[in-house]
Design a protein around this motif. Structure first.
Motif: not given
Length: 121
Positions: A94-121
């Protein structure tokens, strides 16, 4: 209140490039001093920060994914995009986009709902 929404194909074939777009509303992606990140969560595993694009347009990547990742933006559409090349089934997540005031996982204050991406032939 800022809102984020991921969009893109839900199925990608191995060796191809995964491309996702995050559309932002309620705030500009050029607003000081925010970072706009991509995060993913494989099934049964924890979340992984992949990279970000700053309000300035500078980009930052996780060392483990840097060789395969590109993040860009379209300020006229208030969107930023993720491209992950040479995907394998291990990139299924599941891939998410998000907003924060710093790099990395800390301080993310807004998120998308996420979207599942499957890699398969």
């Amino acid at each position: 209140q800022v809102q984020l929404q991921e969009s893109g194909p839900g199925l990608v074939k191995p060796s191809q490039t995964l491309s996702l777009t995050c559309t932002v509303s309620g705030g500009s992606i050029t607003t000081n001093y925010y970072y706009w990140s991509w995060i993913r969560q494989p099934p049964g595993k924890g979340r992984e920060w992949m990279g970000a694009i700053a309000y300035s347009g500078s980009t930052y990547y996780s060392p483990s994914l840097k060789s395969r990742t590109a993040i860009s933006r379209d300020t006229s559409k208030n969107q930023f995009t993720l491209q992950l090349s040479s995907v394998t089934p291990e990139d299924t997540a599941v891939y998410y986009c998000a907003r924060g005031l710093a790099l990395g996982m800390n301080g993310l204050d807004a998120w998308g709902q996420g979207t599942l991406v499957t890699v398969s032939s």
